[in-house]
Design a protein around this motif. Sequence first.
Motif, PDB file in Angstrom:
ATOM      1  N   TYR A   4       0.856  -1.191   0.000  1.00 45.23           N
ATOM      2  CA  TYR A   4       0.000   0.000   0.000  1.00 45.23           C
ATOM      3  C   TYR A   4       0.890   1.240   0.000  1.00 45.23           C
ATOM      4  O   TYR A   4       1.867   1.321   0.733  1.00 45.23           O
ATOM      5  CB  TYR A   4      -0.895   0.002   1.245  1.00 45.23           C
ATOM      6  CG  TYR A   4      -1.643   1.298   1.455  1.00 45.23           C
ATOM      7  CD1 TYR A   4      -2.609   1.716   0.550  1.00 45.23           C
ATOM      8  CD2 TYR A   4      -1.372   2.103   2.548  1.00 45.23           C
ATOM      9  CE1 TYR A   4      -3.292   2.907   0.738  1.00 45.23           C
ATOM     10  CE2 TYR A   4      -2.051   3.298   2.751  1.00 45.23           C
ATOM     11  CZ  TYR A   4      -3.004   3.695   1.831  1.00 45.23           C
ATOM     12  OH  TYR A   4      -3.675   4.878   2.023  1.00 45.23           O
ATOM     13  N   LYS A  52       0.806   7.653  -3.295  1.00 44.30           N
ATOM     14  CA  LYS A  52       0.291   7.385  -4.646  1.00 44.30           C
ATOM     15  C   LYS A  52      -1.162   6.906  -4.632  1.00 44.30           C
ATOM     16  O   LYS A  52      -1.747   6.700  -5.688  1.00 44.30           O
ATOM     17  CB  LYS A  52       1.147   6.321  -5.337  1.00 44.30           C
ATOM     18  CG  LYS A  52       2.535   6.784  -5.689  1.00 44.30           C
ATOM     19  CD  LYS A  52       3.257   5.693  -6.446  1.00 44.30           C
ATOM     20  CE  LYS A  52       4.636   6.127  -6.876  1.00 44.30           C
ATOM     21  NZ  LYS A  52       5.335   5.056  -7.601  1.00 44.30           N
ATOM     22  N   ASN A  53      -1.701   6.698  -3.409  1.00 41.33           N
ATOM     23  CA  ASN A  53      -3.065   6.192  -3.252  1.00 41.33           C
ATOM     24  C   ASN A  53      -3.257   4.908  -4.062  1.00 41.33           C
ATOM     25  O   ASN A  53      -4.176   4.795  -4.873  1.00 41.33           O
ATOM     26  CB  ASN A  53      -4.084   7.262  -3.641  1.00 41.33           C
ATOM     27  CG  ASN A  53      -5.468   6.958  -3.122  1.00 41.33           C
ATOM     28  OD1 ASN A  53      -5.641   6.131  -2.235  1.00 41.33           O
ATOM     29  ND2 ASN A  53      -6.463   7.612  -3.690  1.00 41.33           N
ATOM     30  N   SER A  54      -2.328   3.959  -3.832  1.00 44.91           N
ATOM     31  CA  SER A  54      -2.330   2.724  -4.610  1.00 44.91           C
ATOM     32  C   SER A  54      -1.991   1.516  -3.737  1.00 44.91           C
ATOM     33  O   SER A  54      -1.499   1.665  -2.611  1.00 44.91           O
ATOM     34  CB  SER A  54      -1.308   2.825  -5.749  1.00 44.91           C
ATOM     35  OG  SER A  54       0.006   2.868  -5.221  1.00 44.91           O
ATOM     36  N   LYS A 102      -1.806  -2.278 -14.438  1.00 54.37           N
ATOM     37  CA  LYS A 102      -2.470  -1.245 -13.656  1.00 54.37           C
ATOM     38  C   LYS A 102      -3.947  -1.185 -14.028  1.00 54.37           C
ATOM     39  O   LYS A 102      -4.305  -1.315 -15.201  1.00 54.37           O
ATOM     40  CB  LYS A 102      -1.783   0.082 -13.982  1.00 54.37           C
ATOM     41  CG  LYS A 102      -2.423   1.325 -13.501  1.00 54.37           C
ATOM     42  CD  LYS A 102      -1.547   2.497 -13.955  1.00 54.37           C
ATOM     43  CE  LYS A 102      -2.248   3.807 -13.875  1.00 54.37           C
ATOM     44  NZ  LYS A 102      -1.374   4.908 -14.257  1.00 54.37           N
ATOM     45  N   VAL A 128      -8.618   3.205  -2.511  1.00 52.69           N
ATOM     46  CA  VAL A 128      -7.489   3.638  -3.339  1.00 52.69           C
ATOM     47  C   VAL A 128      -7.975   3.967  -4.751  1.00 52.69           C
ATOM     48  O   VAL A 128      -9.057   3.542  -5.158  1.00 52.69           O
ATOM     49  CB  VAL A 128      -6.361   2.567  -3.416  1.00 52.69           C
ATOM     50  CG1 VAL A 128      -5.818   2.250  -2.032  1.00 52.69           C
ATOM     51  CG2 VAL A 128      -6.821   1.307  -4.125  1.00 52.69           C
ATOM     52  N   GLU A 129      -7.137   4.697  -5.484  1.00 53.89           N
ATOM     53  CA  GLU A 129      -7.458   5.071  -6.862  1.00 53.89           C
ATOM     54  C   GLU A 129      -6.816   4.148  -7.898  1.00 53.89           C
ATOM     55  O   GLU A 129      -7.309   4.039  -9.012  1.00 53.89           O
ATOM     56  CB  GLU A 129      -6.994   6.511  -7.131  1.00 53.89           C
ATOM     57  CG  GLU A 129      -7.749   7.567  -6.349  1.00 53.89           C
ATOM     58  CD  GLU A 129      -9.217   7.633  -6.722  1.00 53.89           C
ATOM     59  OE1 GLU A 129      -9.545   7.603  -7.920  1.00 53.89           O
ATOM     60  OE2 GLU A 129     -10.047   7.708  -5.785  1.00 53.89           O
ATOM     61  N   THR A 130      -5.688   3.511  -7.514  1.00 52.45           N
ATOM     62  CA  THR A 130      -4.928   2.716  -8.468  1.00 52.45           C
ATOM     63  C   THR A 130      -4.543   1.379  -7.859  1.00 52.45           C
ATOM     64  O   THR A 130      -4.112   1.321  -6.708  1.00 52.45           O
ATOM     65  CB  THR A 130      -3.637   3.459  -8.885  1.00 52.45           C
ATOM     66  OG1 THR A 130      -3.984   4.772  -9.342  1.00 52.45           O
ATOM     67  CG2 THR A 130      -2.899   2.716  -9.982  1.00 52.45           C
ATOM     68  N   ILE A 131      -4.688   0.339  -8.660  1.00 58.19           N
ATOM     69  CA  ILE A 131      -4.256  -0.995  -8.240  1.00 58.19           C
ATOM     70  C   ILE A 131      -3.259  -1.500  -9.272  1.00 58.19           C
ATOM     71  O   ILE A 131      -3.491  -1.419 -10.482  1.00 58.19           O
ATOM     72  CB  ILE A 131      -5.440  -1.967  -8.119  1.00 58.19           C
ATOM     73  CG1 ILE A 131      -6.434  -1.435  -7.084  1.00 58.19           C
ATOM     74  CG2 ILE A 131      -4.943  -3.370  -7.730  1.00 58.19           C
ATOM     75  CD1 ILE A 131      -7.712  -2.217  -6.982  1.00 58.19           C
ATOM     76  N   TYR A 132      -2.138  -1.994  -8.743  1.00 57.80           N
ATOM     77  CA  TYR A 132      -1.085  -2.564  -9.579  1.00 57.80           C
ATOM     78  C   TYR A 132      -1.007  -4.073  -9.358  1.00 57.80           C
ATOM     79  O   TYR A 132      -1.408  -4.574  -8.303  1.00 57.80           O
ATOM     80  CB  TYR A 132       0.270  -1.948  -9.223  1.00 57.80           C
ATOM     81  CG  TYR A 132       0.375  -0.477  -9.508  1.00 57.80           C
ATOM     82  CD1 TYR A 132       0.597  -0.013 -10.808  1.00 57.80           C
ATOM     83  CD2 TYR A 132       0.261   0.458  -8.493  1.00 57.80           C
ATOM     84  CE1 TYR A 132       0.697   1.342 -11.067  1.00 57.80           C
ATOM     85  CE2 TYR A 132       0.367   1.821  -8.746  1.00 57.80           C
ATOM     86  CZ  TYR A 132       0.583   2.251 -10.035  1.00 57.80           C
ATOM     87  OH  TYR A 132       0.682   3.595 -10.296  1.00 57.80           O
ATOM     88  N   GLN A 191      -7.111   1.533 -13.016  1.00 56.61           N
ATOM     89  CA  GLN A 191      -7.522   2.764 -12.348  1.00 56.61           C
ATOM     90  C   GLN A 191      -8.974   2.645 -11.907  1.00 56.61           C
ATOM     91  O   GLN A 191      -9.793   2.055 -12.635  1.00 56.61           O
ATOM     92  CB  GLN A 191      -7.412   3.964 -13.304  1.00 56.61           C
ATOM     93  CG  GLN A 191      -6.008   4.367 -13.653  1.00 56.61           C
ATOM     94  CD  GLN A 191      -5.287   4.974 -12.466  1.00 56.61           C
ATOM     95  OE1 GLN A 191      -4.154   4.632 -12.228  1.00 56.61           O
ATOM     96  NE2 GLN A 191      -5.923   5.873 -11.732  1.00 56.61           N
TER      97      GLN A 191
END
Length: 175
Positions: A84, A88-90, A168, A123-127, A170
Amino acid sequence: MNFSVQSILENKEYQLIPLQQGDFESLYEVASDPKVWEQHPNKDRYKREVFKNFFEGAMESKGAFKIVDKATEEVLGSTRFYDYNEIKNSIFIGYTFYGVKSWGKSINPQIKKLMLDYIFQFVETIYFHIGKENMRSQIAMERLGGRKIAEEEIAYFGEPTRTNYVYKIQKENWI
């Protein structure tokens, strides 16, 4: 972090239950088939001592789950949230594996949907890290709407670095 990466997540058929030390044997039973790891970056994870290291990393991540079939209570595999990044909010989702008998049954898309629907509240982004040779996971990721954005060397817990693709998704692109 103002949310839990170890909430029980479920739909009608499957549950993601936070991994516990006592889950080693049931999870290793699934992981002990060499076919499970054929396309993964570490092809030796079917070996007990190698899987023990993988399991230790899962426990230390504090974001790992066992995937359970609700009807049979059978353990199907494992997945986790990790890395986390508040700035980067990811967050990452990965280290996912299933036993061979779960392949081709549309289980993974349901599990990823549970995880994505939950974590996109925070969160805004998931990788995702996907092994360079793991064609099954690359195809699955693209079907989910993941976009390949990079290639990097990743050091897995207690293992040498391996080449992975980074995918990624979004929040605004998630259905």
